[in-house]
Design a protein around this motif. Structure first.
Motif, PDB file in Angstrom:
ATOM      1  N   PHE A   9       0.860  -1.185   0.000  1.00 44.83           N
ATOM      2  CA  PHE A   9       0.000   0.000   0.000  1.00 44.83           C
ATOM      3  C   PHE A   9       0.897   1.235   0.000  1.00 44.83           C
ATOM      4  CE2 PHE A   9      -2.647  -3.305   1.796  1.00 44.83           C
ATOM      5  CZ  PHE A   9      -3.895  -3.071   1.225  1.00 44.83           C
ATOM      6  N   VAL A  10       0.587   2.189  -0.872  1.00 47.69           N
ATOM      7  CA  VAL A  10       1.419   3.388  -1.028  1.00 47.69           C
ATOM      8  C   VAL A  10       0.528   4.626  -0.998  1.00 47.69           C
ATOM      9  CG1 VAL A  10       3.071   4.585  -2.516  1.00 47.69           C
ATOM     10  CG2 VAL A  10       2.995   2.088  -2.522  1.00 47.69           C
ATOM     11  N   THR A  11       0.953   5.658  -0.259  1.00 47.84           N
ATOM     12  CA  THR A  11       0.258   6.950  -0.336  1.00 47.84           C
ATOM     13  C   THR A  11       1.194   7.985  -0.950  1.00 47.84           C
ATOM     14  OG1 THR A  11       0.952   7.879   1.811  1.00 47.84           O
ATOM     15  CG2 THR A  11      -0.956   6.397   1.817  1.00 47.84           C
ATOM     16  N   ASP A  12       0.625   8.891  -1.726  1.00 51.55           N
ATOM     17  CA  ASP A  12       1.417   9.962  -2.331  1.00 51.55           C
ATOM     18  C   ASP A  12       0.473  11.100  -2.717  1.00 51.55           C
ATOM     19  OD1 ASP A  12       3.622  11.313  -3.250  1.00 51.55           O
ATOM     20  OD2 ASP A  12       3.809  10.199  -5.123  1.00 51.55           O
ATOM     21  N   THR A  13       1.051  12.267  -2.880  1.00 47.28           N
ATOM     22  CA  THR A  13       0.248  13.430  -3.267  1.00 47.28           C
ATOM     23  C   THR A  13       0.216  13.620  -4.782  1.00 47.28           C
ATOM     24  OG1 THR A  13       2.216  14.792  -2.887  1.00 47.28           O
ATOM     25  CG2 THR A  13       0.580  14.708  -1.120  1.00 47.28           C
ATOM     26  N   HIS A  14       1.102  12.937  -5.513  1.00 41.72           N
ATOM     27  CA  HIS A  14       1.188  13.118  -6.955  1.00 41.72           C
ATOM     28  C   HIS A  14       0.825  11.818  -7.669  1.00 41.72           C
ATOM     29  CE1 HIS A  14       3.987  16.117  -5.216  1.00 41.72           C
ATOM     30  NE2 HIS A  14       3.511  16.891  -6.164  1.00 41.72           N
ATOM     31  N   SER A  15      -0.345  11.795  -8.291  1.00 44.36           N
ATOM     32  CA  SER A  15      -0.821  10.572  -8.938  1.00 44.36           C
ATOM     33  C   SER A  15       0.068  10.166 -10.114  1.00 44.36           C
ATOM     34  CB  SER A  15      -2.272  10.736  -9.401  1.00 44.36           C
ATOM     35  OG  SER A  15      -2.391  11.812 -10.295  1.00 44.36           O
ATOM     36  N   GLU A  16       0.548  11.163 -10.904  1.00 43.86           N
ATOM     37  CA  GLU A  16       1.393  10.846 -12.071  1.00 43.86           C
ATOM     38  C   GLU A  16       2.705  10.206 -11.620  1.00 43.86           C
ATOM     39  OE1 GLU A  16       1.960  14.252 -14.522  1.00 43.86           O
ATOM     40  OE2 GLU A  16      -0.188  14.500 -14.945  1.00 43.86           O
ATOM     41  N   ARG A  17       3.316  10.775 -10.585  1.00 46.95           N
ATOM     42  CA  ARG A  17       4.571  10.223 -10.081  1.00 46.95           C
ATOM     43  C   ARG A  17       4.353   8.803  -9.570  1.00 46.95           C
ATOM     44  NH1 ARG A  17       7.517  13.251  -5.160  1.00 46.95           N
ATOM     45  NH2 ARG A  17       5.532  12.776  -4.127  1.00 46.95           N
ATOM     46  N   THR A  18       3.289   8.610  -8.823  1.00 48.29           N
ATOM     47  CA  THR A  18       3.000   7.286  -8.257  1.00 48.29           C
ATOM     48  C   THR A  18       2.783   6.266  -9.357  1.00 48.29           C
ATOM     49  OG1 THR A  18       1.914   8.370  -6.389  1.00 48.29           O
ATOM     50  CG2 THR A  18       1.510   6.034  -6.672  1.00 48.29           C
ATOM     51  N   GLU A  19       1.970   6.642 -10.349  1.00 49.78           N
ATOM     52  CA  GLU A  19       1.656   5.693 -11.426  1.00 49.78           C
ATOM     53  C   GLU A  19       2.901   5.357 -12.239  1.00 49.78           C
ATOM     54  OE1 GLU A  19      -2.257   4.665 -13.974  1.00 49.78           O
ATOM     55  OE2 GLU A  19      -1.934   6.744 -13.374  1.00 49.78           O
ATOM     56  N   GLN A  20       3.741   6.349 -12.468  1.00 50.44           N
ATOM     57  CA  GLN A  20       4.980   6.118 -13.210  1.00 50.44           C
ATOM     58  C   GLN A  20       5.876   5.127 -12.470  1.00 50.44           C
ATOM     59  OE1 GLN A  20       7.233   9.685 -13.937  1.00 50.44           O
ATOM     60  NE2 GLN A  20       8.793   8.647 -15.139  1.00 50.44           N
ATOM     61  N   VAL A  21       5.920   5.276 -11.145  1.00 50.59           N
ATOM     62  CA  VAL A  21       6.742   4.401 -10.316  1.00 50.59           C
ATOM     63  C   VAL A  21       6.221   2.975 -10.318  1.00 50.59           C
ATOM     64  CG1 VAL A  21       7.334   3.887  -7.911  1.00 50.59           C
ATOM     65  CG2 VAL A  21       7.690   6.185  -8.802  1.00 50.59           C
ATOM     66  N   VAL A  22       4.925   2.796 -10.083  1.00 49.01           N
ATOM     67  CA  VAL A  22       4.388   1.431  -9.966  1.00 49.01           C
ATOM     68  C   VAL A  22       4.343   0.715 -11.313  1.00 49.01           C
ATOM     69  CG1 VAL A  22       3.103   1.934  -7.864  1.00 49.01           C
ATOM     70  CG2 VAL A  22       1.973   2.193 -10.078  1.00 49.01           C
ATOM     71  N   LYS A  23       4.221   1.477 -12.401  1.00 50.60           N
ATOM     72  CA  LYS A  23       4.237   0.842 -13.725  1.00 50.60           C
ATOM     73  C   LYS A  23       5.563   0.142 -13.986  1.00 50.60           C
ATOM     74  CE  LYS A  23       0.807   3.445 -16.399  1.00 50.60           C
ATOM     75  NZ  LYS A  23       0.599   4.491 -17.435  1.00 50.60           N
ATOM     76  N   GLN A  24       6.631   0.709 -13.434  1.00 46.15           N
ATOM     77  CA  GLN A  24       7.960   0.126 -13.631  1.00 46.15           C
ATOM     78  C   GLN A  24       8.097  -1.240 -12.971  1.00 46.15           C
ATOM     79  OE1 GLN A  24      11.324   2.815 -12.866  1.00 46.15           O
ATOM     80  NE2 GLN A  24       9.938   4.542 -13.102  1.00 46.15           N
ATOM     81  N   THR A  25       7.229  -1.547 -12.023  1.00 46.65           N
ATOM     82  CA  THR A  25       7.316  -2.843 -11.341  1.00 46.65           C
ATOM     83  C   THR A  25       6.822  -3.984 -12.223  1.00 46.65           C
ATOM     84  OG1 THR A  25       5.089  -2.742 -10.374  1.00 46.65           O
ATOM     85  CG2 THR A  25       6.881  -1.702  -9.126  1.00 46.65           C
ATOM     86  N   GLY A  26       5.969  -3.650 -13.198  1.00 48.38           N
ATOM     87  CA  GLY A  26       5.410  -4.682 -14.052  1.00 48.38           C
ATOM     88  C   GLY A  26       4.297  -5.473 -13.385  1.00 48.38           C
ATOM     89  N   LEU A  27       3.910  -5.051 -12.186  1.00 50.38           N
ATOM     90  CA  LEU A  27       2.856  -5.746 -11.439  1.00 50.38           C
ATOM     91  C   LEU A  27       1.517  -5.047 -11.633  1.00 50.38           C
ATOM     92  CD1 LEU A  27       4.810  -6.229  -8.088  1.00 50.38           C
ATOM     93  CD2 LEU A  27       4.434  -7.965  -9.840  1.00 50.38           C
ATOM     94  N   THR A  28       0.430  -5.780 -11.424  1.00 52.38           N
ATOM     95  CA  THR A  28      -0.884  -5.161 -11.464  1.00 52.38           C
ATOM     96  C   THR A  28      -1.029  -4.238 -10.261  1.00 52.38           C
ATOM     97  OG1 THR A  28      -1.868  -6.990 -10.235  1.00 52.38           O
ATOM     98  CG2 THR A  28      -1.938  -7.117 -12.641  1.00 52.38           C
ATOM     99  N   TYR A  29      -1.786  -3.170 -10.430  1.00 48.59           N
ATOM    100  CA  TYR A  29      -1.952  -2.216  -9.333  1.00 48.59           C
ATOM    101  C   TYR A  29      -3.326  -1.570  -9.401  1.00 48.59           C
ATOM    102  CZ  TYR A  29      -1.002   1.415 -12.825  1.00 48.59           C
ATOM    103  OH  TYR A  29      -1.056   2.221 -13.930  1.00 48.59           O
ATOM    104  N   GLN A  30      -3.713  -0.968  -8.270  1.00 41.34           N
ATOM    105  CA  GLN A  30      -4.970  -0.236  -8.179  1.00 41.34           C
ATOM    106  C   GLN A  30      -4.678   1.166  -7.679  1.00 41.34           C
ATOM    107  OE1 GLN A  30      -9.366  -1.047  -6.326  1.00 41.34           O
ATOM    108  NE2 GLN A  30      -7.654  -1.559  -5.037  1.00 41.34           N
ATOM    109  N   LEU A  31      -5.289   2.146  -8.302  1.00 41.51           N
ATOM    110  CA  LEU A  31      -5.104   3.543  -7.926  1.00 41.51           C
ATOM    111  C   LEU A  31      -6.417   4.066  -7.345  1.00 41.51           C
ATOM    112  CD1 LEU A  31      -2.612   5.490  -8.312  1.00 41.51           C
ATOM    113  CD2 LEU A  31      -3.892   6.495 -10.193  1.00 41.51           C
ATOM    114  N   ILE A  32      -6.384   4.495  -6.085  1.00 39.47           N
ATOM    115  CA  ILE A  32      -7.579   5.055  -5.442  1.00 39.47           C
ATOM    116  C   ILE A  32      -7.332   6.536  -5.201  1.00 39.47           C
ATOM    117  CG2 ILE A  32      -9.047   4.992  -3.382  1.00 39.47           C
ATOM    118  CD1 ILE A  32      -8.316   2.029  -3.075  1.00 39.47           C
ATOM    119  N   GLU A  33      -8.129   7.367  -5.843  1.00 36.05           N
ATOM    120  CA  GLU A  33      -7.949   8.821  -5.741  1.00 36.05           C
ATOM    121  C   GLU A  33      -8.900   9.378  -4.687  1.00 36.05           C
ATOM    122  OE1 GLU A  33      -7.202  11.186  -9.120  1.00 36.05           O
ATOM    123  OE2 GLU A  33      -6.840   9.478 -10.435  1.00 36.05           O
TER     124      GLU A  33
END
Length: 359
Positions: free
Chosen positions: A334-358
């Protein structure tokens, strides 16, 4: 093990919400103050039976309400398990496992391990020794039930001894014989706890050194030492030697309740000489080592919660942290951040499935 679903009522600033989670990565993004960290804390509360941030359970009740309730469904191997944590004002906190309340809250510890990394962890560096002892005790207690039991017993006897010292001072009386009754119980308990901590640190230190070197790229040398007066003498000897001082101060001045962890960088105190980035790297290494220990000794992959983790870390250190995740090392994240673009860019690099809750 992973958390499938959580329902929250009146917990901190959350009135009533239900969330379903991915078994891999879940990101909570939004401005500060919208409740991201409170949701993270509710998840931690399910696993650990208490808030990470608020010592008083009563202070977790939403303003103007009479109770809070957190209801979660964990997937554990092939079965689903329900945990409910609740508190009503004027009553004791209750934790239920599959509908049955624990007789003692301590029985819940270690069943659903969690590791939370937060900006508030800086207290481990800047605050007094009690904060670092609590961290040490928390990690050991999750894997060693006997340690937790004897630590609780030690603290009860210590409180009784301190109360007696104060009463003796108030009544202008002093009895070595009466104090020795408590010392005879305190000394063996203290020795046991000391040895457990010492043994734990021997396992923990190499893991910590590796984690810090990985995150920092080996840029600097850090140290972590277990500091205790019991390195030199037994608690039985120390209690006898320090009796005059205890009499003056009216409390027990020696024992495992005075132990500390020393954090160093290049041989100097981390508190004074570490930059913000170095301190944060140190704390992340500390928590990742906690994760590794729990995983090894419990045979369960702890859930990892990262609160505002990318703040004050340079790009290289963030990249190193991401690589740890991509190695399939973690379970649910579970990750919290204030910047959705930064977070999504980071988790995409993992190659794992993810969920973004705004928020």
């Amino acid at each position: 093990m992973f958390l499938k679903k959580i329902s929250i009522v009146n917990y901190k600033n959350i009135p009533s919400q239900t969330y379903n989670f991915s078994p891999t990565i879940n990101c909570f993004v939004g401005n500060n103050g919208v409740g991201k960290t409170n949701l993270l804390d509710a998840i931690y509360h399910l696993g650990m039976g208490k808030s990470y941030f608020t010592p008083s359970a009563l202070h977790n009740v939403r303003h103007g309400e009479e109770f809070y309730l957190i209801d979660g469904a964990f997937q554990h191997q092939e079965r689903e398990e329900q945990i409910v944590c609740s508190l009503k004002k004027g009553q004791k906190k209750v934790i239920k496992h599959n509908g049955k309340a624990y007789e003692r809250l301590a029985d819940h510890i270690g069943k659903y391990p969690m590791v939370l990394i937060s900006p508030s962890d800086r207290d481990l560096i800047v605050e007094g020794s009690e904060t670092r002892r609590k961290f040490l005790d928390s990690v050991i207690s999750q894997t060693d039930r006997e340690y937790l039991e004897l630590l609780l017993r030690y603290n009860r006897i210590l409180l009784q001894r301190n109360t007696l010292l104060k009463q003796m001072a108030e009544n202008n009386t002093f009895s070595v014989e009466t104090l020795s009754v408590y010392d005879e119980q305190l000394a063996p308990l203290g020795q046991f706890i000391y040895q457990k901590r010492k043994d734990f640190m021997e396992v923990f230190l190499p893991i910590f050194s590796y984690q810090y070197a990985y995150i920092s790229g080996g840029k600097e040398q850090v140290g972590l030492q277990y500091d205790s007066t019991l390195h030199e003498k037994s608690l039985e000897e120390l209690l006898v030697e320090n009796l005059p001082r205890d009499r003056v101060t009216q409390y027990t001045t020696v024992g495992i309740h005075k132990d500390d962890l020393l954090f160093e960088i290049e041989g100097y105190p981390m508190k004074k000489y570490g930059s913000q980035g170095q301190q944060k790297s140190f704390l992340i290494a500390l928590k990742l080592s906690q994760f590794e220990i729990l995983k090894r000794q419990l045979g369960v992959t702890p859930i990892v919660l990262l609160d505002d983790i990318f703040d004050k870390l340079d790009d290289n250190r963030v990249a190193q942290l991401i690589q740890l995740v991509t190695q399939n090392h973690f379970g649910q994240l579970f990750v919290t951040d204030t910047h959705s673009e930064r977070t999504e860019q980071v988790v995409k690099q993992t190659g794992l499935t993810y969920q973004l809750i705004e928020f």
